[in-house]
Scaffold this motif. Structure first.
Motif, PDB file in Angstrom:
ATOM      1  N   SER A 233       0.896  -1.095   0.011  1.00  0.00           N
ATOM      2  CA  SER A 233      -0.144   0.180   0.065  1.00  0.00           C
ATOM      3  C   SER A 233       1.013   1.294  -0.015  1.00  0.00           C
ATOM      4  CB  SER A 233      -1.041   0.217   1.361  1.00  0.00           C
ATOM      5  OG  SER A 233      -1.949  -1.156   1.084  1.00  0.00           O
ATOM      6  N   LEU A 234       0.625   2.363  -1.019  1.00  0.00           N
ATOM      7  CA  LEU A 234       1.556   3.180  -1.232  1.00  0.00           C
ATOM      8  C   LEU A 234       1.024   4.548  -1.004  1.00  0.00           C
ATOM      9  CD1 LEU A 234       3.330   1.676  -4.396  1.00  0.00           C
ATOM     10  CD2 LEU A 234       3.790   1.372  -2.096  1.00  0.00           C
ATOM     11  N   VAL A 235       1.695   5.538  -1.053  1.00  0.00           N
ATOM     12  CA  VAL A 235       1.255   7.051  -1.166  1.00  0.00           C
ATOM     13  C   VAL A 235       2.322   7.724  -2.185  1.00  0.00           C
ATOM     14  CG1 VAL A 235       3.170   7.666   0.628  1.00  0.00           C
ATOM     15  CG2 VAL A 235       1.244   9.167   0.180  1.00  0.00           C
ATOM     16  N   TYR A 236       1.589   8.795  -2.850  1.00  0.00           N
ATOM     17  CA  TYR A 236       2.479   9.408  -4.072  1.00  0.00           C
ATOM     18  C   TYR A 236       2.363  10.913  -3.584  1.00  0.00           C
ATOM     19  CZ  TYR A 236       1.934   4.888  -6.579  1.00  0.00           C
ATOM     20  OH  TYR A 236       2.068   3.776  -7.033  1.00  0.00           O
ATOM     21  N   LEU A 237       3.065  11.571  -4.149  1.00  0.00           N
ATOM     22  CA  LEU A 237       3.194  12.846  -4.003  1.00  0.00           C
ATOM     23  C   LEU A 237       3.154  13.794  -5.282  1.00  0.00           C
ATOM     24  CD1 LEU A 237       3.656  15.714  -2.613  1.00  0.00           C
ATOM     25  CD2 LEU A 237       6.246  15.277  -2.814  1.00  0.00           C
ATOM     26  N   ILE A 238       2.176  14.475  -5.624  1.00  0.00           N
ATOM     27  CA  ILE A 238       1.951  15.119  -6.996  1.00  0.00           C
ATOM     28  C   ILE A 238       2.347  16.487  -6.889  1.00  0.00           C
ATOM     29  CG2 ILE A 238       0.563  15.515  -8.937  1.00  0.00           C
ATOM     30  CD1 ILE A 238      -1.174  13.228  -7.995  1.00  0.00           C
ATOM     31  N   ARG A 239       3.235  16.979  -7.701  1.00  0.00           N
ATOM     32  CA  ARG A 239       3.575  18.392  -7.727  1.00  0.00           C
ATOM     33  C   ARG A 239       4.215  18.988  -8.906  1.00  0.00           C
ATOM     34  NH1 ARG A 239       8.290  19.066  -3.660  1.00  0.00           N
ATOM     35  NH2 ARG A 239       6.509  19.018  -1.869  1.00  0.00           N
ATOM     36  N   ASN A 240       3.617  20.017  -9.390  1.00  0.00           N
ATOM     37  CA  ASN A 240       3.875  20.818 -10.728  1.00  0.00           C
ATOM     38  C   ASN A 240       4.046  19.689 -11.884  1.00  0.00           C
ATOM     39  OD1 ASN A 240       4.607  23.001  -9.199  1.00  0.00           O
ATOM     40  ND2 ASN A 240       6.663  22.450  -8.709  1.00  0.00           N
ATOM     41  N   GLY A 241       2.859  18.792 -11.948  1.00  0.00           N
ATOM     42  CA  GLY A 241       2.886  17.814 -13.115  1.00  0.00           C
ATOM     43  C   GLY A 241       3.378  16.588 -13.053  1.00  0.00           C
ATOM     44  N   GLN A 242       4.250  16.643 -12.000  1.00  0.00           N
ATOM     45  CA  GLN A 242       4.991  15.288 -11.737  1.00  0.00           C
ATOM     46  C   GLN A 242       4.460  14.392 -10.484  1.00  0.00           C
ATOM     47  OE1 GLN A 242       7.570  14.541 -14.043  1.00  0.00           O
ATOM     48  NE2 GLN A 242       6.881  16.353 -14.902  1.00  0.00           N
ATOM     49  N   MET A 243       4.261  13.065 -10.678  1.00  0.00           N
ATOM     50  CA  MET A 243       4.137  12.333  -9.600  1.00  0.00           C
ATOM     51  C   MET A 243       5.573  11.471  -9.181  1.00  0.00           C
ATOM     52  SD  MET A 243       0.701  10.073  -8.846  1.00  0.00           S
ATOM     53  CE  MET A 243       1.099   8.274  -9.691  1.00  0.00           C
ATOM     54  N   ARG A 244       5.392  11.325  -7.667  1.00  0.00           N
ATOM     55  CA  ARG A 244       6.639  10.537  -7.021  1.00  0.00           C
ATOM     56  C   ARG A 244       6.076   9.592  -6.122  1.00  0.00           C
ATOM     57  NH1 ARG A 244      10.104  12.352  -3.324  1.00  0.00           N
ATOM     58  NH2 ARG A 244       9.506  14.434  -3.568  1.00  0.00           N
ATOM     59  N   GLN A 245       6.270   8.380  -6.028  1.00  0.00           N
ATOM     60  CA  GLN A 245       6.047   7.434  -5.046  1.00  0.00           C
ATOM     61  C   GLN A 245       7.164   7.811  -3.704  1.00  0.00           C
ATOM     62  OE1 GLN A 245       6.272   3.163  -5.937  1.00  0.00           O
ATOM     63  NE2 GLN A 245       7.185   3.108  -4.124  1.00  0.00           N
ATOM     64  N   ILE A 246       6.600   7.892  -2.698  1.00  0.00           N
ATOM     65  CA  ILE A 246       7.255   8.426  -1.572  1.00  0.00           C
ATOM     66  C   ILE A 246       7.157   7.399  -0.158  1.00  0.00           C
ATOM     67  CG2 ILE A 246       7.303  10.988  -2.012  1.00  0.00           C
ATOM     68  CD1 ILE A 246       5.089  11.266   0.025  1.00  0.00           C
ATOM     69  N   ALA A 247       6.697   6.346  -0.676  1.00  0.00           N
ATOM     70  CA  ALA A 247       6.390   5.021   0.321  1.00  0.00           C
ATOM     71  C   ALA A 247       7.382   4.045  -0.402  1.00  0.00           C
ATOM     72  CB  ALA A 247       5.122   4.638   0.641  1.00  0.00           C
ATOM     73  N   GLU A 248       7.661   3.059   0.447  1.00  0.00           N
ATOM     74  CA  GLU A 248       8.493   2.022  -0.174  1.00  0.00           C
ATOM     75  C   GLU A 248       7.869   0.783  -0.485  1.00  0.00           C
ATOM     76  OE1 GLU A 248      13.246   1.244   0.671  1.00  0.00           O
ATOM     77  OE2 GLU A 248      11.911  -0.335   1.895  1.00  0.00           O
TER      78      GLU A 248
END
Length: 357
Positions: A233-248
Protein backbone atom coordinates in the motif's frame (compact mmCIF):
# COMPACT_ATOMS: atom_id res chain seq x y z
CA UNK A 1 1.96 73.30 64.99
CA UNK A 2 -0.02 73.57 61.74
CA UNK A 3 3.19 73.13 59.77
CA UNK A 4 4.10 69.41 59.49
CA UNK A 5 7.42 68.57 60.97
CA UNK A 6 10.22 67.35 58.71
CA UNK A 7 9.86 63.83 60.09
CA UNK A 8 6.11 63.73 59.40
CA UNK A 9 6.59 65.15 55.91
CA UNK A 10 9.22 62.53 55.14
CA UNK A 11 6.98 59.75 56.47
CA UNK A 12 4.00 60.81 54.39
CA UNK A 13 6.15 61.25 51.29
CA UNK A 14 7.52 57.75 51.73
CA UNK A 15 3.97 56.36 51.87
CA UNK A 16 3.00 58.23 48.71
CA UNK A 17 6.20 57.19 46.93
CA UNK A 18 5.66 53.55 47.93
CA UNK A 19 2.18 53.75 46.38
CA UNK A 20 3.60 55.34 43.24
CA UNK A 21 5.94 52.41 42.73
CA UNK A 22 2.91 50.29 41.79
CA UNK A 23 2.93 51.91 38.36
CA UNK A 24 6.00 49.75 37.59
CA UNK A 25 5.69 46.08 36.52
CA UNK A 26 5.71 43.51 39.32
CA UNK A 27 9.07 42.01 38.32
CA UNK A 28 10.67 45.48 38.26
CA UNK A 29 9.26 46.37 41.70
CA UNK A 30 10.47 43.11 43.14
CA UNK A 31 14.01 43.72 41.86
CA UNK A 32 14.45 47.47 42.39
CA UNK A 33 11.61 48.67 44.63
CA UNK A 34 13.41 48.48 47.96
CA UNK A 35 16.51 50.20 46.60
CA UNK A 36 14.42 52.98 44.99
CA UNK A 37 12.48 53.56 48.23
CA UNK A 38 15.67 53.81 50.28
CA UNK A 39 17.21 56.26 47.79
CA UNK A 40 14.07 58.40 47.87
CA UNK A 41 13.99 58.36 51.68
CA UNK A 42 17.61 59.50 52.02
CA UNK A 43 17.36 62.17 49.34
CA UNK A 44 14.04 63.51 50.63
CA UNK A 45 15.34 63.93 54.17
CA UNK A 46 18.44 65.73 52.94
CA UNK A 47 16.57 68.11 50.60
CA UNK A 48 13.83 68.87 53.10
CA UNK A 49 16.35 69.56 55.83
CA UNK A 50 18.30 71.98 53.62
CA UNK A 51 15.52 73.65 51.59
CA UNK A 52 12.33 73.05 53.56
CA UNK A 53 9.00 73.07 51.75
CA UNK A 54 10.57 74.48 48.56
CA UNK A 55 12.94 71.53 48.35
CA UNK A 56 10.04 69.17 49.13
CA UNK A 57 8.02 70.53 46.17
CA UNK A 58 11.01 70.55 43.80
CA UNK A 59 11.85 66.97 44.71
CA UNK A 60 8.32 65.74 44.00
CA UNK A 61 8.29 67.53 40.65
CA UNK A 62 11.42 65.65 39.62
CA UNK A 63 10.17 62.34 41.08
CA UNK A 64 6.81 62.47 39.30
CA UNK A 65 8.45 63.26 35.96
CA UNK A 66 10.88 60.39 36.44
CA UNK A 67 8.11 58.00 37.51
CA UNK A 68 6.05 58.85 34.45
CA UNK A 69 8.88 58.35 31.96
CA UNK A 70 10.60 55.31 33.48
CA UNK A 71 7.36 53.50 34.36
CA UNK A 72 6.21 53.79 30.73
CA UNK A 73 9.53 52.36 29.55
CA UNK A 74 9.43 49.45 32.00
CA UNK A 75 5.78 48.65 31.25
CA UNK A 76 6.68 48.64 27.56
CA UNK A 77 9.48 46.17 28.19
CA UNK A 78 7.21 43.94 30.25
CA UNK A 79 4.50 43.86 27.57
CA UNK A 80 7.07 43.24 24.87
CA UNK A 81 8.41 40.26 26.79
CA UNK A 82 4.89 38.96 27.34
CA UNK A 83 3.98 39.27 23.65
CA UNK A 84 7.16 37.50 22.58
CA UNK A 85 6.25 34.65 24.90
CA UNK A 86 2.73 34.47 23.48
CA UNK A 87 3.99 34.56 19.91
CA UNK A 88 6.42 31.73 20.65
CA UNK A 89 3.50 29.65 21.86
CA UNK A 90 0.99 30.71 19.24
CA UNK A 91 2.66 29.06 16.25
CA UNK A 92 2.96 25.85 18.24
CA UNK A 93 -0.75 25.84 18.94
CA UNK A 94 -2.27 27.44 15.88
CA UNK A 95 0.22 27.33 12.99
CA UNK A 96 -1.26 24.22 11.38
CA UNK A 97 -4.74 25.70 11.38
CA UNK A 98 -3.63 29.07 10.04
CA UNK A 99 -1.05 27.88 7.47
CA UNK A 100 -2.25 24.48 6.33
CA UNK A 101 -5.63 23.83 4.74
CA UNK A 102 -6.54 20.31 3.67
CA UNK A 103 -9.15 19.15 1.18
CA UNK A 104 -9.51 15.44 1.95
CA UNK A 105 -11.60 12.57 0.64
CA UNK A 106 -11.35 8.85 1.42
CA UNK A 107 -13.15 5.98 -0.27
CA UNK A 108 -12.99 2.19 -0.37
CA UNK A 109 -14.72 -0.24 -2.73
CA UNK A 110 -15.08 -4.02 -2.85
CA UNK A 111 -14.13 -4.19 -6.53
CA UNK A 112 -15.66 -6.59 -9.04
CA UNK A 113 -14.31 -10.00 -8.09
CA UNK A 114 -13.90 -10.19 -4.30
CA UNK A 115 -16.62 -11.42 -1.94
CA UNK A 116 -15.36 -9.34 1.01
CA UNK A 117 -13.74 -5.92 1.22
CA UNK A 118 -10.55 -6.49 3.20
CA UNK A 119 -9.34 -2.90 2.77
CA UNK A 120 -9.80 -0.28 5.48
CA UNK A 121 -9.27 3.46 5.62
CA UNK A 122 -9.12 6.30 8.15
CA UNK A 123 -8.86 10.06 7.78
CA UNK A 124 -8.36 12.04 11.01
CA UNK A 125 -8.14 15.83 10.99
CA UNK A 126 -8.42 16.83 14.69
CA UNK A 127 -10.72 19.71 15.57
CA UNK A 128 -8.76 20.43 18.75
CA UNK A 129 -6.16 23.09 17.97
CA UNK A 130 -3.57 21.73 20.41
CA UNK A 131 -3.78 18.18 19.06
CA UNK A 132 -3.68 19.46 15.50
CA UNK A 133 -0.60 21.63 16.09
CA UNK A 134 1.33 19.00 18.03
CA UNK A 135 0.52 15.84 16.04
CA UNK A 136 -1.18 16.93 12.85
CA UNK A 137 -3.65 15.13 10.60
CA UNK A 138 -3.45 11.35 10.22
CA UNK A 139 -4.36 9.25 7.17
CA UNK A 140 -4.28 5.43 7.04
CA UNK A 141 -4.90 2.88 4.30
CA UNK A 142 -4.70 -0.87 5.01
CA UNK A 143 -5.18 -3.95 2.84
CA UNK A 144 -5.92 -7.30 4.48
CA UNK A 145 -4.03 -10.14 2.82
CA UNK A 146 -6.25 -11.43 0.02
CA UNK A 147 -5.41 -15.10 0.39
CA UNK A 148 -5.61 -15.26 4.19
CA UNK A 149 -8.56 -15.67 6.51
CA UNK A 150 -9.93 -12.61 8.31
CA UNK A 151 -7.86 -10.11 6.35
CA UNK A 152 -10.68 -7.64 6.93
CA UNK A 153 -10.29 -8.10 10.69
CA UNK A 154 -6.55 -7.51 10.51
CA UNK A 155 -6.88 -4.37 8.39
CA UNK A 156 -9.53 -2.96 10.74
CA UNK A 157 -7.43 -3.78 13.80
CA UNK A 158 -4.41 -2.08 12.24
CA UNK A 159 -6.35 1.13 11.56
CA UNK A 160 -7.82 1.19 15.07
CA UNK A 161 -4.48 0.53 16.80
CA UNK A 162 -2.43 2.99 14.74
CA UNK A 163 -4.95 5.78 15.26
CA UNK A 164 -5.23 5.24 19.02
CA UNK A 165 -1.52 4.71 19.70
CA UNK A 166 -0.40 7.63 17.55
CA UNK A 167 -2.59 10.24 19.23
CA UNK A 168 -1.94 8.88 22.73
CA UNK A 169 1.86 8.97 22.37
CA UNK A 170 3.18 12.55 22.49
CA UNK A 171 6.58 11.73 23.97
CA UNK A 172 8.76 11.73 20.87
CA UNK A 173 9.24 12.93 17.29
CA UNK A 174 6.47 12.44 14.73
CA UNK A 175 8.44 9.82 12.78
CA UNK A 176 9.30 7.82 15.91
CA UNK A 177 5.74 7.97 17.22
CA UNK A 178 4.38 6.92 13.84
CA UNK A 179 6.75 3.98 13.61
CA UNK A 180 5.84 2.85 17.14
CA UNK A 181 2.13 3.00 16.28
CA UNK A 182 2.64 0.72 13.27
CA UNK A 183 4.83 -1.64 15.33
CA UNK A 184 2.11 -1.81 17.98
CA UNK A 185 -0.44 -2.70 15.30
CA UNK A 186 1.85 -5.51 14.20
CA UNK A 187 2.09 -6.74 17.79
CA UNK A 188 -1.70 -6.71 18.23
CA UNK A 189 -2.31 -8.70 15.05
CA UNK A 190 0.56 -11.11 15.72
CA UNK A 191 -0.68 -11.85 19.24
CA UNK A 192 -4.18 -12.45 17.88
CA UNK A 193 -2.71 -14.95 15.43
CA UNK A 194 -0.71 -16.70 18.17
CA UNK A 195 -3.77 -16.92 20.41
CA UNK A 196 -5.85 -18.39 17.59
CA UNK A 197 -3.39 -20.91 16.15
CA UNK A 198 -1.15 -21.51 19.20
CA UNK A 199 1.37 -24.26 18.36
CA UNK A 200 0.03 -24.49 14.78
CA UNK A 201 0.97 -20.93 13.91
CA UNK A 202 3.92 -21.93 11.71
CA UNK A 203 1.63 -24.23 9.80
CA UNK A 204 -0.90 -21.40 9.39
CA UNK A 205 1.86 -19.19 7.99
CA UNK A 206 2.82 -21.79 5.42
CA UNK A 207 -0.80 -22.29 4.39
CA UNK A 208 -1.50 -18.52 4.20
CA UNK A 209 -4.25 -18.93 6.79
CA UNK A 210 -3.14 -16.26 9.26
CA UNK A 211 -4.45 -12.71 9.74
CA UNK A 212 -2.31 -10.09 8.06
CA UNK A 213 -2.43 -6.69 6.42
CA UNK A 214 -0.38 -4.09 4.64
CA UNK A 215 -0.55 -0.45 5.69
CA UNK A 216 0.50 3.01 4.62
CA UNK A 217 0.23 5.88 7.10
CA UNK A 218 0.75 9.59 6.53
CA UNK A 219 0.87 12.51 8.98
CA UNK A 220 0.60 16.10 7.74
CA UNK A 221 1.93 18.63 10.22
CA UNK A 222 2.95 22.22 9.46
CA UNK A 223 4.74 22.04 6.10
CA UNK A 224 5.92 18.42 6.33
CA UNK A 225 4.53 15.00 5.50
CA UNK A 226 5.65 11.97 7.51
CA UNK A 227 5.30 8.50 5.96
CA UNK A 228 5.30 4.99 7.41
CA UNK A 229 4.42 1.84 5.49
CA UNK A 230 4.66 -1.93 5.45
CA UNK A 231 3.75 -3.89 2.32
CA UNK A 232 2.54 -2.63 -1.03
CA UNK A 233 0.00 0.00 0.00
CA UNK A 234 1.61 3.24 -1.16
CA UNK A 235 1.49 7.04 -1.13
CA UNK A 236 2.33 9.36 -4.01
CA UNK A 237 3.22 13.06 -4.04
CA UNK A 238 1.96 15.08 -7.01
CA UNK A 239 3.65 18.44 -7.60
CA UNK A 240 3.92 20.68 -10.68
CA UNK A 241 2.67 18.03 -13.06
CA UNK A 242 4.97 15.30 -11.72
CA UNK A 243 4.08 12.31 -9.52
CA UNK A 244 6.54 10.56 -7.25
CA UNK A 245 6.15 7.51 -5.00
CA UNK A 246 7.24 8.46 -1.46
CA UNK A 247 6.57 5.14 0.31
CA UNK A 248 8.62 1.97 -0.18
CA UNK A 249 6.94 -0.86 -2.06
CA UNK A 250 7.52 -4.17 -0.27
CA UNK A 251 6.38 -6.43 -3.08
CA UNK A 252 8.62 -9.13 -4.53
CA UNK A 253 8.64 -7.43 -7.93
CA UNK A 254 9.52 -4.00 -6.52
CA UNK A 255 12.33 -5.42 -4.40
CA UNK A 256 13.94 -7.18 -7.37
CA UNK A 257 13.90 -3.89 -9.26
CA UNK A 258 15.22 -1.95 -6.23
CA UNK A 259 18.11 -4.43 -5.79
CA UNK A 260 18.91 -4.24 -9.49
CA UNK A 261 18.64 -8.01 -10.03
CA UNK A 262 15.87 -7.70 -12.63
CA UNK A 263 14.20 -5.15 -14.81
CA UNK A 264 10.53 -4.48 -14.22
CA UNK A 265 9.57 -6.56 -17.25
CA UNK A 266 11.74 -9.47 -16.09
CA UNK A 267 10.38 -9.35 -12.52
CA UNK A 268 6.75 -9.16 -13.64
CA UNK A 269 7.30 -12.11 -15.96
CA UNK A 270 8.08 -14.37 -12.97
CA UNK A 271 4.40 -14.58 -12.03
CA UNK A 272 4.92 -13.21 -8.51
CA UNK A 273 3.18 -9.86 -8.90
CA UNK A 274 0.88 -10.52 -5.94
CA UNK A 275 3.67 -11.61 -3.58
CA UNK A 276 4.61 -9.18 -0.81
CA UNK A 277 7.74 -9.43 1.34
CA UNK A 278 6.45 -7.66 4.48
CA UNK A 279 3.14 -7.37 6.26
CA UNK A 280 1.71 -6.80 9.71
CA UNK A 281 0.89 -9.87 11.78
CA UNK A 282 3.14 -12.63 10.44
CA UNK A 283 6.09 -12.07 12.80
CA UNK A 284 6.63 -10.68 16.28
CA UNK A 285 8.59 -7.73 14.88
CA UNK A 286 8.31 -5.86 11.62
CA UNK A 287 10.58 -3.52 9.70
CA UNK A 288 8.68 -0.29 9.09
CA UNK A 289 9.74 2.07 6.32
CA UNK A 290 9.62 5.73 7.43
CA UNK A 291 10.33 8.90 5.53
CA UNK A 292 9.77 12.64 5.61
CA UNK A 293 9.09 15.14 2.83
CA UNK A 294 8.49 18.87 2.76
CA UNK A 295 5.11 19.85 1.33
CA UNK A 296 4.37 22.87 -0.82
CA UNK A 297 1.28 24.83 -1.70
CA UNK A 298 -0.98 22.93 -4.15
CA UNK A 299 0.69 19.57 -3.49
CA UNK A 300 -1.56 16.52 -3.79
CA UNK A 301 -1.11 13.28 -1.85
CA UNK A 302 -2.68 10.02 -3.01
CA UNK A 303 -2.68 7.04 -0.61
CA UNK A 304 -3.91 3.76 -2.08
CA UNK A 305 -3.89 0.00 -1.96
CA UNK A 306 -2.50 -2.16 -4.75
CA UNK A 307 -6.06 -2.54 -6.04
CA UNK A 308 -5.57 0.95 -7.45
CA UNK A 309 -1.89 1.37 -8.31
CA UNK A 310 -1.62 -2.00 -10.10
CA UNK A 311 -4.74 -1.34 -12.18
CA UNK A 312 -4.36 2.36 -13.01
CA UNK A 313 -1.14 3.84 -14.38
CA UNK A 314 0.72 6.53 -12.46
CA UNK A 315 0.13 8.97 -15.29
CA UNK A 316 -3.62 8.41 -15.12
CA UNK A 317 -3.69 8.65 -11.32
CA UNK A 318 -1.87 11.99 -11.56
CA UNK A 319 -4.15 13.31 -14.30
CA UNK A 320 -7.33 12.48 -12.39
CA UNK A 321 -6.05 13.84 -9.07
CA UNK A 322 -4.91 17.09 -10.69
CA UNK A 323 -8.06 17.61 -12.72
CA UNK A 324 -10.69 17.06 -10.03
CA UNK A 325 -11.28 17.92 -6.39
CA UNK A 326 -10.52 15.34 -3.71
CA UNK A 327 -14.03 13.89 -3.49
CA UNK A 328 -14.48 13.44 -7.23
CA UNK A 329 -10.88 12.24 -7.64
CA UNK A 330 -11.33 9.32 -5.24
CA UNK A 331 -14.56 8.34 -6.96
CA UNK A 332 -13.06 8.49 -10.44
CA UNK A 333 -9.90 6.61 -9.41
CA UNK A 334 -11.92 3.74 -8.00
CA UNK A 335 -14.22 3.71 -11.02
CA UNK A 336 -11.19 3.55 -13.30
CA UNK A 337 -9.70 0.61 -11.38
CA UNK A 338 -13.02 -1.23 -11.68
CA UNK A 339 -13.22 -0.43 -15.39
CA UNK A 340 -9.80 -2.05 -15.76
CA UNK A 341 -11.07 -5.27 -14.20
CA UNK A 342 -11.64 -4.50 -10.51
CA UNK A 343 -9.74 -7.66 -9.60
CA UNK A 344 -9.08 -6.49 -6.04
CA UNK A 345 -10.58 -4.24 -3.37
CA UNK A 346 -9.78 -0.61 -4.18
CA UNK A 347 -9.07 2.14 -1.62
CA UNK A 348 -7.84 5.70 -2.04
CA UNK A 349 -7.34 8.87 -0.03
CA UNK A 350 -6.72 12.12 -1.89
CA UNK A 351 -5.38 15.10 0.07
CA UNK A 352 -5.04 18.50 -1.58
CA UNK A 353 -2.72 20.83 0.36
CA UNK A 354 -3.06 24.60 0.56
CA UNK A 355 -0.38 26.57 2.39
CA UNK A 356 -1.08 30.21 3.16
CA UNK A 357 1.99 32.45 3.40
Amino acid sequence: MNQPTTARRVSRSEQVYRACLWVYPHAFRRTYGREMLQTFRDYHRDVTRREGIVGHIRLWTIVLQDLLSTACVEQGKAWSSFLKHVLRLAPKEYALMSLLTLDVAARTDIGRTRAVNEDNVASVVPQDAKTMSEQGALFIVTDGLGGSKHGDVASELAVKTIREVYYQDTSDTISTTLRRAVEQANTEIYQSNKAKFQEKFEEALQQDAFMGTTCVVVVLKDNAVYIANVGDSLVYLIRNGQMRQIAENHSWVAEQIRMGTMTQEEAEAQGKSNLITRCLGSESTVQVYTGTEQVQDKDILVLCTDGLHTQVSENEIRTIAEQYGSEESTQRLIERANENGGVDNVTAIVVRVSLSV
